[in-house]
Design an enzyme around this catalytic site. Structure first.
Site, PDB file in Angstrom:
ATOM      1  N   LYS A 128      -9.774 -28.060  -8.011  1.00  0.00           N
ATOM      2  CA  LYS A 128     -10.353 -28.828  -9.119  1.00  0.00           C
ATOM      3  C   LYS A 128     -10.954 -30.160  -8.681  1.00  0.00           C
ATOM      4  O   LYS A 128     -11.807 -30.720  -9.377  1.00  0.00           O
ATOM      5  CB  LYS A 128      -9.282 -29.065 -10.185  1.00  0.00           C
ATOM      6  CG  LYS A 128      -8.999 -27.831 -11.021  1.00  0.00           C
ATOM      7  CD  LYS A 128     -10.038 -27.728 -12.104  1.00  0.00           C
ATOM      8  CE  LYS A 128      -9.859 -26.485 -12.934  1.00  0.00           C
ATOM      9  NZ  LYS A 128     -10.773 -26.473 -14.071  1.00  0.00           N
ATOM     10  N   SER A 185      -5.843 -20.572  -5.597  1.00  0.00           N
ATOM     11  CA  SER A 185      -6.579 -21.702  -6.172  1.00  0.00           C
ATOM     12  C   SER A 185      -5.813 -23.008  -6.270  1.00  0.00           C
ATOM     13  O   SER A 185      -6.416 -24.067  -6.368  1.00  0.00           O
ATOM     14  CB  SER A 185      -7.095 -21.305  -7.558  1.00  0.00           C
ATOM     15  OG  SER A 185      -6.016 -20.836  -8.341  1.00  0.00           O
TER      16      SER A 185
END
Ligand SMILES: Cc1ncc(COP(=O)(O)O)c(C=O)c1O
Length: 408
Positions: free
Chosen positions: A59, A309
Site C-alpha cells: 500500500k 501482499s
C-alpha cells in the site's frame, strides 16, 4: 495523468515507478519449489513478497505516488484518508517523510498493530465506525470541513498506478509469467497490476482472490456495476471492503479471468503453510492467495506469481490462526467417546493414544451433564497429531481395544 483521470496505462505505471522507486523497496520474487511440490505443479511458482515492503504492505506504493502528485497548496493543507490499516500506514509513513500533516479514520475493529504503527508514523488516528465504509464516510465529512485532500485507498488513478508498479517489478524480472494471483478488496491492486501485465502481454491471466465472507466482485459483475454488501466477515481485513470502486471495477472487469473465494479456515491453512514451509510471515490477505491455489491447484496452467501482499498480522490473531490452521489440517484432532465409569478405563485409553504417539493437549471427563447413563461418562480429547492419516490410526487402535470414537 491528472487528479480526475479515470484510466491508467502501463506508461503511467512506468512514470509512477520512476517517481517512487527510491522510496519503496524492490521486494524479492522467490521461486518456491516447496509449493510446486505441495500442489504437484508442472510450472514454476514464485512468491512476490510485498510483506517485506516498507510499512509491511504494497500500500505504500500507491500512497506515495498519490502524495507526490499533490500541489504544494494541497500538501500544506494536509491529507485525510480512511483505511482498515495498511493504506493508513502507507499514507502516514510517506506523509511524515514529505512533511505533510495526515489524519486517518480507521474502523473501530482495526487490529492494534495497525493502529500503533499508523500513530508511530506521526498521523492522527480517529477510530470510527464498524466498517471501512463508515470510516470512509466520516473521513469525507472531515475533508469537507477542513479542506484537506482525500487520499482514496483504491479508487484513484495515482493509487492504481502506484500499486501497478508491483507488476512492473515482476515483469522486469520474470518475462515468462503467464498467471498472476492476488487478493482483491477495493480493486486498486489488481486494477494497476492488470493494466500493466495486459499491456505487456495480453495472454497473462489474472486471478482475484476474495474472502467468502466479503465477496464484492462476483455480485458486482452480475449487476454490471459495483454493489454494496450488507456484511463483511473475514480474518483478512485488508480485503474486507463492502464495495469496490467505480474506476477499479471498470478496470478489473476487463482484466480478471477468474475469481476464487476462500474461507477463513482455508486462509489459516495457507498462512500456516507459508510460515512452516517458507518461513514467510504474512497477514490474512497473503494467506488467502496461497489458500486459493491449495484449494484449486488446477489454476496453475503456466509460470505463476502469487502476491504475498502484506505482513501486518496481530500476534494474538496469529495464535488463533495457527490453531485453526492446525485443526483444519487435522493436526489438532478433537473426539469424544462414551466409557464405563470404572477406575482405570481412562488410563487404558490414554495408554493406547500414547502407543500411537499422539500428544494429548486436553482431556475432559463429563459425569454430570453428559448425555450418558449413570454408569457411563463422556470423555473428550484434543490431540496433537501428524494429520488426518495419523488420526485414523489412533481411531483404529482405539477400536481394536473396543472403543468407538467420534471426531468432532
Ligand atoms: C495486505 C493487503 N492485500 C490486499 C489488499 C487489497 O487491495 P485492493 O483494495 O487495492 O484490492 C489490501 C488492501 O488494503 C491489503 O492491505
Amino acid at each position: 495523468m491528472s487528479a480526475t483521470s479515470t484510466s491508467v496505462t502501463a506508461n503511467d505505471i512506468e512514470e509512477a515507478y520512476q517517481k517512487i522507486q527510491s522510496s519503496v523497496r524492490k521486494t524479492p520474487l522467490l521461486r518456491s519449489e516447496n509449493f510446486e511440490r505441495r500442489i504437484g505443479a508442472k510450472f514454476p511458482i514464485y512468491f512476490k513478497v510485498e510483506s517485506l515492503q516498507y510499512t509491511g504492505s504494497f500500500k505504500s506504493r500507491g500512497a506515495l505516488n498519490k502524495l507526490l502528485s499533490l500541489s504544494e497548496a494541497s500538501k500544506k493543507k494536509g491529507v485525510i484518508t480512511a483505511s482498515a490499516g495498511n493504506h493508513a500506514q502507507g499514507v502516514a509513513y510517506h506523509s511524515q517523510r514529505l512533511g505533510i500533516d495526515a489524519k486517518i479514520v480507521m474502523p473501530l475493529a482495526t487490529p492494534l498493530i495497525k493502529i500503533k504503527s499508523t500513530k508511530q508514523w506521526g498521523a492522527e488516528v480517529i477510530l470510527f465506525g464498524e466498517s471501512y465504509q463508515e470510516a470512509h464516510e466520516r473521513a469525507l465529512e472531515i475533508q469537507k470541513s477542513e479542506g484537506r485532500e482525500y487520499i482514496h485507498a483504491f479508487d484513484d488513478a495515482f493509487i492504481i498506478a502506484g500499486q501497478g508498479t508491483i507488476a512492473k517489478e515482476v515483469y522486469d524480472e520474470c518475462k515468462e509469467i503467464e498467471l498472476f494471483i492476488a487478493p482483491m478488496g477495493g480493486g486498486g491492486l489488481l486494477a494497476g497490476c492488470g493494466t500493466y501485465f495486459k499491456e505487456k502481454n495480453s495472454k497473462i491471466k489474472m486471478v482475484a482472490v476474495q474472502a467468502d465472507g466479503c465477496s464484492n466482485f462476483l455480485p458486482s459483475l452480475k449487476a454490471g456495476k459495483p454493489v454494496t454488501l450488507t456484511t463483511s466477515n473475514t480474518i483478512a481485513e485488508g480485503i474486507a471492503v463492502k464495495r469496490m470502486g467505480d474506476m477499479t471495477f471498470e478496470i478489473c472487469r476487463k482484466w480478471i479471468t477468474e475469481t476464487v473465494l476462500v474461507s477463513d479456515e482455508e486462509t489459516a491453512v495457507g498462512l500456516l503453510w507459508l510460515l512452516e514451509n517458507e518461513r514467510l510471515f504474512v497477514e490474512g490477505c497473503g494467506g488467502a492467495a496461497v489458500a486459493a491455489v491449495l484449494k484449486k491447484p488446477e489454476l496453475i496452467t503456466g509460470p505463476t506469481v502469487i502476491l504475498l501482499s502484506g505482513g501486518n498480522l496481530d500476534v494474538n490473531l496469529l495464535a488463533r490462526i495457527i490453531e485453526r490452521g492446525l485443526a483444519q489440517a487435522g493436526r489438532l484432532a478433537r473426539f469424544e467417546l462414551t466409557i464405563p465409569d470404572a477406575p482405570g478405563t481412562l488410563y487404558k485409553i490414554l495408554g493406547t493414544i500414547a502407543e500411537e504417539r499422539a500428544s494429548i493437549i486436553h482431556v475432559s471427563h463429563e459425569r454430570i451433564f453428559g448425555k450418558t447413563t449413570l454408569r457411563e461418562v463422556q470423555a473428550r480429547f484434543i490431540l496433537e497429531t501428524h494429520g488426518l492419516d495419523h488420526n485414523e490410526r489412533v481411531k483404529a487402535a482405539l477400536k481394536k481395544q473396543g472403543w468407538e470414537i467420534r471426531f468432532l
